[in-house]
Design a protein around this motif. Structure first.
Motif, short mmCIF file in Angstrom:
data_model
loop_
_atom_site.label_atom_id
_atom_site.label_comp_id
_atom_site.label_asym_id
_atom_site.label_seq_id
_atom_site.Cartn_x
_atom_site.Cartn_y
_atom_site.Cartn_z
N ALA A 1 0.85 -1.20 0.00
CA ALA A 1 0.00 0.00 0.00
C ALA A 1 0.88 1.24 0.00
O ALA A 1 1.83 1.34 0.77
CB ALA A 1 -0.91 0.00 1.22
N LYS A 2 0.54 2.17 -0.87
CA LYS A 2 1.28 3.43 -0.94
C LYS A 2 0.31 4.59 -0.89
O LYS A 2 -0.85 4.48 -1.30
CB LYS A 2 2.09 3.51 -2.24
CG LYS A 2 3.17 2.45 -2.38
CD LYS A 2 3.96 2.67 -3.67
CE LYS A 2 5.04 1.63 -3.84
NZ LYS A 2 5.86 1.88 -5.04
N GLY A 3 0.79 5.72 -0.42
CA GLY A 3 -0.02 6.92 -0.38
C GLY A 3 -0.30 7.43 -1.79
O GLY A 3 0.44 7.16 -2.74
N ARG A 4 -1.38 8.17 -1.91
CA ARG A 4 -1.82 8.70 -3.22
C ARG A 4 -0.71 9.52 -3.88
O ARG A 4 -0.54 9.50 -5.10
CB ARG A 4 -3.06 9.56 -3.00
CG ARG A 4 -3.80 9.92 -4.26
CD ARG A 4 -4.89 10.93 -3.97
NE ARG A 4 -5.95 10.39 -3.16
CZ ARG A 4 -7.16 10.05 -3.63
NH1 ARG A 4 -7.43 10.20 -4.91
NH2 ARG A 4 -8.09 9.59 -2.83
N GLY A 5 0.06 10.24 -3.08
CA GLY A 5 1.09 11.12 -3.62
C GLY A 5 2.24 10.42 -4.29
O GLY A 5 3.09 11.07 -4.92
N ARG A 6 2.31 9.08 -4.19
CA ARG A 6 3.37 8.33 -4.88
C ARG A 6 3.02 8.11 -6.35
O ARG A 6 3.86 7.64 -7.12
CB ARG A 6 3.59 6.96 -4.23
CG ARG A 6 3.73 6.96 -2.74
CD ARG A 6 4.92 7.69 -2.24
NE ARG A 6 6.19 7.07 -2.57
CZ ARG A 6 7.36 7.49 -2.11
NH1 ARG A 6 7.40 8.54 -1.30
NH2 ARG A 6 8.48 6.89 -2.45
N PHE A 7 1.78 8.45 -6.74
CA PHE A 7 1.32 8.18 -8.10
C PHE A 7 1.09 9.49 -8.85
O PHE A 7 0.75 10.52 -8.26
CB PHE A 7 0.04 7.36 -8.09
CG PHE A 7 0.20 6.01 -7.44
CD1 PHE A 7 0.60 4.91 -8.18
CD2 PHE A 7 -0.03 5.85 -6.08
CE1 PHE A 7 0.76 3.67 -7.58
CE2 PHE A 7 0.13 4.62 -5.47
CZ PHE A 7 0.53 3.52 -6.22
N VAL A 8 1.24 9.44 -10.17
CA VAL A 8 1.02 10.62 -11.00
C VAL A 8 -0.47 10.83 -11.25
O VAL A 8 -1.23 9.85 -11.32
CB VAL A 8 1.77 10.49 -12.34
CG1 VAL A 8 1.07 9.51 -13.27
CG2 VAL A 8 1.94 11.84 -13.02
N CYS A 9 -0.89 12.08 -11.34
CA CYS A 9 -2.24 12.41 -11.78
C CYS A 9 -2.16 12.70 -13.27
O CYS A 9 -1.51 13.68 -13.69
CB CYS A 9 -2.77 13.63 -11.03
SG CYS A 9 -4.33 14.25 -11.69
N LYS A 10 -2.78 11.87 -14.08
CA LYS A 10 -2.64 12.01 -15.53
C LYS A 10 -3.31 13.28 -16.05
O LYS A 10 -2.85 13.87 -17.04
CB LYS A 10 -3.22 10.76 -16.22
CG LYS A 10 -2.39 9.51 -15.90
CD LYS A 10 -2.92 8.27 -16.59
CE LYS A 10 -2.05 7.07 -16.26
NZ LYS A 10 -2.52 5.81 -16.88
N ILE A 11 -4.37 13.70 -15.40
CA ILE A 11 -5.03 14.95 -15.80
C ILE A 11 -4.08 16.14 -15.61
O ILE A 11 -3.94 17.00 -16.49
CB ILE A 11 -6.33 15.16 -14.99
CG1 ILE A 11 -7.42 14.21 -15.49
CG2 ILE A 11 -6.80 16.61 -15.07
CD1 ILE A 11 -7.96 14.55 -16.86
#
Length: 724
Positions: free
Chosen positions: A130-140
Motif C-alpha cells: 500500500a502506498k499513499g496517493r502522492g506516490r502516483f502521478v495524476c494524468k489529468i
C-alpha cells in the motif's frame, strides 16, 4: 477500502489458533535454512491466540485482543507473525495489514519474506504494497502541463518572496527541468513504459517537481474523471483490494483512519512491526503548521476560483477577493509580530539578517497580542475553505451531469484542489493555536533562513502520543499485534505502553520473547571509566576520542562507532591520525548504501573497517559476523528535551509534580541503548563486544536501571589512566 461484515466463523477460537500454529510449524519444518527456535514458537503461539480472539465486523459487544511482543534479535519475528496472521485472515475470511516504520523492512517483506511464505504455506494467498496517493502521478495534471508553457504560473506556487527560482551557475534552469520531466513522464505513459508509480522511475524526480503532478485527494474527481479507468492510483487500489495481505507503513495507516483507503481496522487483523515508532508517528500525524511568509498562493486564490467559476458557468457567491485580501493582510501582520518575538528571543534586532530561531510559548499559552489576529486567520480561512469546497462540489456535479464536460471539470477541480491543503493548514493550525485545555499543546514559531530567504512558520502539536493513539487508533482496532526488538526500557514495558496508549487496558498483554543468542557466551559489554565526567562535555569528548582512537587502531575486522552528536563525531574524525584515516568510513560523506558496501568490501578483503555513525546507524543496521565484531558507544544516548514538543511535555509534567528526567528521558535512553547494543550480535554464531565509554552506566542508579534492561552480556570494566 471497505470489507463486508464478517459472517459468523465456523471455527472456535481454539480451532483457529491451532490451525494458525500448525501453519507456522509447517513453514518452519519445510523451509530450507530455518532453525527451530523456542522463542519463535512462543511468539507464533501468542500471535495465534491473540488474533483468534478479537471479534471482527459488526458485533453488539466486541471483544478486543492486542498483544505487545518484544522479540529479541534472532527470534525470526516476521515468520512467526506472518505465517499465523495470514492463516487466520484466510480462515476468518478477512485480511491482514502488516505495518512497518521503515522502507527497508517493507522491502524485506515484499521481496523476501512473503514470497518465501507463499511457497511454504498450505493455503495460497496474495499480497500487495500500500502506498499513499502522492506516490502516483495524476494524468489529468500531467496532460495539462506536459508541453504547455501556458501553465507556468502553476509551477512555482511554492517559491518564496514571490519570485520564480533561478538557476545557479552550472545548474539546470528549474523551469526547463520541470517541463523536461513532464514531457518525459508523458512520453513514458504514452509508450506504456511506466505505470505512473514514482518509485518505478529510473531516476527519482525532485520532490518539488513531482508535487505539481502528484495525485492528491483534494484535486481528484474520482469516478467522474475521464482518466479514472486508467488512473495509476486507483489501479493500484484495485490490486490492493484483491490482496489477502497488505503491507503498509505506520504513517499511511494513521493518515488513512476514516478515509477508507485501507481495510476498516475493526474488520481485519493488524500487525505493527517496528512498533516502537508508533508514538512518534502519531505526534507527527496530528501536528499542524502554517507558513506565514510565503503567501504568493493567496494572490492566485481569488483569480483561480473566478476563472474556474467562469469557465464552468458557475456563480461565485462569496466576496472571495475581499476576504483573501484581509487574510493576506492579517497573515503578514502575524508574520511581522512573530519575527519581532523570535528576534527578541534570540537577542537580535530586526536588521534583516538571516536567522534560525525557535520560540516556544510557555505552557501552550498564545501571547495575548496574537490571539485576535490568529482568530481572524481562523475565521477568514474557514470562510474561504467553505467557498472553495462549494465551488469544487459544483464542478464535480457538472462532470456527473454532463460527461462532455468531464475533462474540463477534472482539470478545473485539480486547480482548485491545489489550494485546499494550504487553506486547510491555516484552519487546523490556527484552531490548535487558540485551543487551551487541561492538557496544553506545544505551540511555537520557527524562523529559518536558506537560499537567501527567511521563512516564518507557526506550529501546534499535542504532547501525549498515547492519548492520540487511544482515541484514534485503538478505539477501532479489534485484533492486533505490536512487535519490535526494543519495546522494553530498563526491563519494563511500562514506558512503551504509556506512550502507545495501551497501559492498563484489560485486553492488552505484553510479553518478552527471548533471543536465541547466548549473550553471556557470545558477547561482552565493557564499561570504560574515564577520568573526565561525562557532564563536562569538552573534557569528556577529548578523553573519549583519545581512548577511541587507541581502540580502533586495534580493530582487526569490522566495527561500528555510535556517537550522540555530529559535533562529537566531527571531533573524532578530525583527530584521526593518517594511519587510521583509510579504515574509517563516516556517515554523511556518501549514501548509506555506498558506505555499507564499501565497509563490506573492505572486511571481506581482509582489511579492518570502522563505521562512524549517529542515531540512524544505531537502529536497523544489520552487520553480522566479522562485519561488526565491536560496537563502540561514545556516550549514553540521552536525548534531553530540546525540541518544542519535548520541552512542552517536560514543562507540563513538572507542573504536575512529575520529574521528566525519570519519566521520559531515562526510559527513552534505555530503549536507544538497547537498540545500539543490539548491533553487536546478529546471529547464533557471532562473537562480539560492546565498549561504552560512559561510566554512568555502572556508577549511577539510572545507569544501572538501563543496564538491567540490556541482554545479559558478560560485564567488564576498564579503568583509564588517560590524562589531559
Amino acid at each position: 477500502m471497505t470489507d463486508a461484515t464478517q459472517p459468523p466463523s465456523p471455527f472456535t477460537v481454539d480451532d483457529l489458533s491451532a490451525q494458525a500454529l500448525q501453519a507456522f510449524e509447517q513453514v518452519v519444518s519445510t523451509t530450507a535454512g530455518f532453525r527451530p527456535r523456542l522463542g519463535q514458537h512462543e511468539m507464533a503461539e501468542l500471535v495465534a491466540q491473540t488474533l483468534s480472539s478479537g471479534d471482527l465486523g459488526e458485533h453488539p459487544n466486541p471483544l478486543k485482543s492486542i498483544a505487545v511482543i518484544q522479540a529479541g534479535t534472532g527470534v525470526g519475528k516476521s515468520a512467526a507473525y506472518a505465517s499465523t496472521a495470514i492463516t487466520l485472515a484466510l480462515l476468518r475470511k478477512t485480511r491482514v495489514i502488516i505495518s512497518t516504520a521503515t522502507v527497508a523492512l517493507q522491502e524485506q517483506l515484499m521481496q523476501k519474506d512473503l514470497p518465501a511464505l507463499s511457497r511454504a504455506m498450505p493455503l495460497p494467498f496474495s499480497f500487495a504494497l500500500a502506498k499513499g496517493r502522492g506516490r502516483f502521478v495524476c494524468k489529468i495534471k500531467l496532460e495539462r502541463l506536459a508541453g504547455n508553457g501556458s501553465a507556468i504560473e502553476e509551477l512555482f506556487d511554492d517559491a518564496p518572496a514571490m519570485v520564480k527560482p533561478k538557476a545557479f551557475a552550472g545548474q539546470e534552469d528549474p523551469l526547463e527541468r520541470r517541463f523536461k520531466l513532464y514531457d518525459t513522464l508523458a512520453g513514458l505513459l504514452a509508450a506504456n513504459a511506466w505505470d505512473g508509480d514514482r518509485d518505478n522511475l529510473a531516476l527519482p524526480p525532485d520532490p518539488s517537481d513531482w508535487a505539481t503532478v502528484a495525485a492528491e485527494r483534494h484535486s481528484c474527481t474520482v469516478r467522474h474523471c475521464p482518466r479514472f479507468r486508467d488512473c495509476s492510483y486507483y489501479n493500484a487500489r484495485t490490486k490492493l483490494a484483491e490482496a489477502n495481505v497488505i503491507v503498509a507503513n505506520h504513517d499511511l495507516v494513521l493518515a488513512s483512519l476514516g478515509m477508507k483507503t485501507l481495510p476498516e481496522l475493526d474488520n481485519c487483523l493488524v500487525v505493527f512491526d517496528e512498533g516502537h515508532h508508533l508514538p512518534a508517528v502519531a505526534l507527527d500525524q496530528f501536528s499542524s503548521s502554517m507558513d506565514l511568509s510565503n503567501l504568493r498562493w493567496l494572490d492566485k486564490l481569488p483569480k483561480t476560483m473566478q476563472e474556474v467559476a467562469t469557465r464552468m458557468h458557475l456563480h461565485l457567491g462569496d466576496d472571495v477577493n475581499t476576504v483573501t485580501t484581509q487574510l493576506k493582510g492579517v497573515l503578514t501582520q502575524v508574520a511581522r509580530m512573530a519575527m519581532d518575538l523570535v528576534w527578541a528571543q534570540t537577542g537580535r534586532e530586526a536588521s534583516g539578517e538571516g536567522i534560525d530561531g525557535t520560540l516556544r510559548f510557555a505552557n501552550g499559552v498564545l501571547p495575548e497580542e496574537l490571539k485576535e489576529p490568529v482568530g481572524q486567520i481562523l475565521a477568514q480561512a474557514t470562510g474561504l475553505s467553505k467557498a472553495l469546497e462549494t465551488l469544487g462540489t459544483n464542478v464535480k456535479a457538472l462532470a456527473k451531469e454532463d460527461p462532455s464536460l468531464a475533462v474540463l471539470a477534472s482539470q478545473m477541480y485539480a486547480r482548485l484542489g491545489g489550494l485546499a491543503p494550504k487553506l486547510g493548514s491555516l484552519v487546523s493550525t490556527s484552531t490548535l493555536l487558540l485551543e487551551h485545555g487541561e492538557q496544553p499543546l506545544a505551540k511555537w514559531l520557527q524562523a529559518s533562513s536558506g537560499g537567501g530567504y527567511l521563512t516564518m512558520t507557526a506550529h501546534a502539536c499535542p504532547i501525549v502520543p498515547g492519548d492520540l493513539l487511544r482515541q484514534f487508533l485503538w478505539s477501532k482496532v479489534r485484533a492486533a499485534v505490536v512487535t519490535s526488538a526494543s519495546l522494553t526500557s530498563c526491563g519494563s514495558f511500562d514506558y512503551f505502553l504509556h506512550e502507545a496508549g495501551l497501559y492498563g487496558a484489560p485486553h492488552v498483554q505484553a510479553r518478552e520473547v527471548a533471543s536465541p543468542f547466548n549473550y553471556a557466551a557470545q558477547g561482552q559489554l565493557t564499561v570504560v571509566h574515564t577520568k573526565a565526567e561525562p557532564k563536562d562535555a569538552n573534557a569528556y569528548t577529548s578523553e573519549m576520542v583519545a581512548l577511541l582512537l587507541k581502540d580502533i587502531a586495534a580493530v582487526k575486522r569490522g566495527a561500528l562507532v555510535l556517537f550522540t552528536s555530529k559535533a562529537q563525531m566531527r571531533a573524532a574524525t578530525d583527530a584521526l591520525p593518517p594511519q587510521l584515516m583509510d579504515r574509517v568510513l563516516v556517515q554523511g560523506t556518501q549514501s548509506r548504501a555506498k558506505l555499507l558496501a564499501a565497509h563490506t568490501a573492505r572486511v571481506e578483503a581482509g582489511n579492518p573497517s570502522v563505521l562512524f555513525g549517529l542515531q540512524s546507524f544505531g537502529e536497523g543496521l544489520d552487520l553480522p559476523g566479522m562485519l561488526c565484531e565491536t560496537v563502540f558507544i561514545a556516550k549514553l544516548p540521552f536525548a534531553p528535551p530540546t525540541e518544542p514538543v519535548d520541552e512542552a511535555r517536560a514543562e507540563w509534567l513538572r507542573s504536575t509534580g512529575v520529574d521528566p528526567f525519570n519519566a521520559l528521558v531515562i526510559p527513552a535512553t534505555g530503549i536507544k541503548l538497547l537498540q545500539w547494543t543490539g548491533r553487536a550480535i546478529r546471529t547464533e554464531d557471532d562473537q562480539a563486544q560492546v565498549i561504552c565509554y560512559d561510566k554512568r552506566l555502572t556508577q549511577t542508579a539510572y545507569g544501572r536501571r538501563m543496564l538491567a534492561g540490556l541482554p545479559p552480556y558478560q560485564l567488564g570494566k576498564r579503568e583509564t589512566t588517560y590524562l589531559r
